[in-house]
Design an enzyme around this catalytic site. Structure first.
Site: not given
Lengths: 323, 323
Positions: A29, A56-58, A80, A86, A128
């Site tokens: 990303e 944003l499609s991890e 990032q 997780f 984060h």
């Protein structure tokens, strides 16, 4: 000698490997604009086909990388935010990691997961600031946590060339470290090989990632009272048990400083393995995040939950007092 | 476009049918442990889709995956040996029913995590096309998978990057015991259309119809078109899993099962052959499967000393678990 920052060392490793091997490409990303600053300049140098910005499609892009690796490419996936691991633990563990065994050796999945800024970046709070390297060591995914610019370069190069999936944590606390580096001497660092940063005779301190720098500072402060050997495993899985055993067999004492939560963190594994192999002079100690820690926002609270120099100093002194 | 070959298509559905029936016998005899998810009733989908693919095209299957692996061209004897956990199996006995893979014929694996394979196949096809191969892919999944977020993420990635993947939904009416009406808001095709993907509903019980619809989609995709979805309406003739043979679960009315079984892909395709052709195929399939059963039962069991062989493509040997 020129100075090299840890962050620039990562960039340099990516650029060198992309130049050396056409099959290496990056995805993640905001990597074209280099939001994490690690991929700076790579879009211009290698073009959009090899520096892919993802939606944003991890979960999808992590498994997309698995598929690309099965088809012969060597993807490097940047995350990032450490806590995103997780979200993609399933894709890495259940698929990328398990495919070689489940297919009976029909395939390899050479993917590198690069996590710049892992652990606490003060002020980024609960979702984060995690440092989940122990989880990957537990499931048996190759797990690297370099502490210095030269090791960041050398381990990232080795990760990209490795034939199995590798997670490389670049701790936030190490990203701004600079060191004098002979650029001509930058080289791959072998996976699974630790490093003694500072030799000592009384106690072996195993420090993970950015905490190596804290351990070296504490060793300096205690010089004259205690002779501290600082051992940096660099790779948490597969761990350099022989290197560590050699160190502890000489010093007879062990303290581990580790930015994991305490239960089932890598510090527990390090202590367990050492006591299986070496008769210590004093009970071993560990300095970690508390059990089940969630990093609170306020800076003083954030710091209170992370392992610190005072706790490490106290642990070393207790170990010396105990025997 | 691939041409119709009714005899060959019949042979594939017949092979899968009889393979599953022989496998169920071997579950009952105890030769196959852990049971299987029978593909009975759904044979026309794997057979029809794979008949429209080239040998170098790629597929992924599901937990109910024997049909996909066989239709793409895997050796039935090695497939059966895999179900029996023998060293001669496709995966050397390391994968079993739910992970059977044969990368040599383009099967990147049955995958036992619902909805997980779509993104993997998307990455693999993208990588192959980047190398200049004009391959396409087909990823099979059930109606239960259309509510998995990672599959919907894969729809988006494939459509966004125009990766030629045929998303094949085998709608057999139930996710284990959950009926489609109780689980799917909107429609299955509507999910594809939301990402700009063409979607078609086909009669999954008719192998020839599935082949025709797939062949047209494959032609469009190979010519540079993006991904497409087909929803193949089908009916599972047997249990979700063979454990249901011992534990009766009450979720399908007998009348519904009878109605579902009345449209049998083996009979529909077999009806297109003359009696002599059909009898010849049946006899050939019986002899292939008799030899497969004999081969599988005679094959050696793997040596427990090598239980974790192939865990790492690098050859890394994991620490043992004993004291």
């Amino acid at each position: 000698m020129p100075r090299l920052s840890y962050r620039k060392a990562l960039t340099r490793a990516l650029a060198d490997e992309m130049a050396r091997d056409e099959s290496v490409f990056l995805l993640g990303e905001d990597i074209r604009v280099a939001a994490s600053n690690v991929t700076a300049g790579l879009l211009k140098k290698f073009g959009p086909e090899r520096v892919l910005d993802t939606p944003l499609s991890e979960q999808a892009f992590t498994s997309f990388a698995t598929g690309a690796a099965l088809a012969g490419l060597r993807p490097v996936v940047e995350f990032q935010i450490p806590s995103l691991l997780f979200l993609v633990f399933e894709q890495i563990v259940n698929h990328a990691h398990k495919f070689p065994l489940m297919t009976g050796g029909q395939c390899a999945v050479p993917v590198t997961y690069l996590v710049p800024g892992s652990g606490s970046r003060t002020g980024w709070a609960g979702q984060h600031s995690d440092h989940p390297y122990s989880l990957f060591a537990h499931v048996g995914v190759t797990t690297l946590v370099p502490a210095t610019p030269a090791d960041a370069y050398g381990l990232l190069v080795s990760a990209i060339r490795h034939v199995d999936p590798v997670v490389l944590f670049a701790p936030a606390g190490a990203m701004d470290v600079r060191a004098d580096v002979d650029f001509a001497a930058l080289a791959p660092v072998p996976i699974g090989k630790g490093r003694v940063h500072r030799p000592g005779a009384d106690v072996t301190v195993v420090a993970v990632g950015h905490l190596v720098h804290d351990a070296l500072a504490v060793a300096d402060e205690l010089a004259g009272q205690v002779s501290v050997e600082v051992f940096d495993p660099r790779t948490l899985y597969p761990f350099d048990w022989d290197g560590l055993t050699e160190s502890v067999a000489r010093t007879g004492r062990l303290v581990v400083v580790d930015d994991s939560n305490r239960s089932c963190g890598i510090a527990g594994e390090i202590i367990a393995t050492v006591v299986e192999r070496v008769r210590l002079l004093a009970p071993p100690r560990r300095v970690t995040r508390p059990d089940g820690a969630v990093l609170p926002f306020a800076p003083a609270l954030d710091r209170a939950v992370q392992p610190g120099r005072e706790q490490l100093t106290a642990a070393i002194q207790l170990t010396m007092k105990d025997g | 476009m691939t041409r119709s070959d009714p005899v060959r298509l019949y042979r594939t559905v017949r092979l899968i049918r009889r393979f599953e029936e022989r496998a169920i016998e071997l579950v009952r005899s105890g030769a196959i442990v852990g049971g299987i998810h029978p593909y009975l009733g759904q044979e026309g989908i794997a057979a029809g889709v794979c008949a429209a693919l080239r040998a170098d095209d790629l597929v992924t299957g599901t937990h109910r995956g024997h049909g996909h692996v066989l239709a793409k061209g895997a050796d039935p004897a090695r497939m059966l040996a895999e179900l029996l956990g023998r060293v001669t199996g496709l995966n050397r006995g390391r994968g079993g029913s739910m992970h059977a893979a044969d990368l040599g014929v383009g099967v990147l694996g049955a995958n036992a995590i619902v909805g997980a394979a779509g993104a993997i196949l998307t990455g693999a096809v993208w990588a192959r096309r980047r190398r200049g191969d004009d391959v396409v892919g087909a990823t099979f999944f059930g109606d239960g998978a259309v509510n998995e977020g990672m599959l919907l993420e894969a729809f988006n990635l494939a459509a966004l990057w125009r990766v030629p993947v045929l998303f094949v939904c085998e709608n057999n009416g139930y996710a284990t015991t959950m009926p489609v009406d109780g689980a799917v808001a909107g429609t299955i095709g509507g999910r594809a259309e939301a990402f700009g993907m063409p979607a078609a509903v086909v009669d999954g019980q008719d192998p020839e119809t599935v082949r025709e619809v797939t062949a047209a989609a494959v032609d469009r995709m190979r010519a540079g078109g993006g991904p497409e979805l087909i929803e193949a309406r089908t009916y599972r003739f047997d249990a979700h899993h063979t454990f249901e043979h011992a534990v009766r679960l009450d979720y399908r009315a007998p009348e519904e099962v009878a109605r579902g079984r009345s449209r049998d892909p083996v009979e529909i395709q077999g009806g297109r052959l003359g009696d002599a052709d059909r009898a010849a195929v049946d006899a050939e399939v019986e002899s292939v499967l008799a030899a497969a059963v004999e081969f599988a039962l005679a094959s050696p069991e793997p040596d427990p000393a090598g239980a974790l062989e192939h865990l790492y493509a690098s050859g890394l040997v994991a620490r043992t678990g004993g004291g």
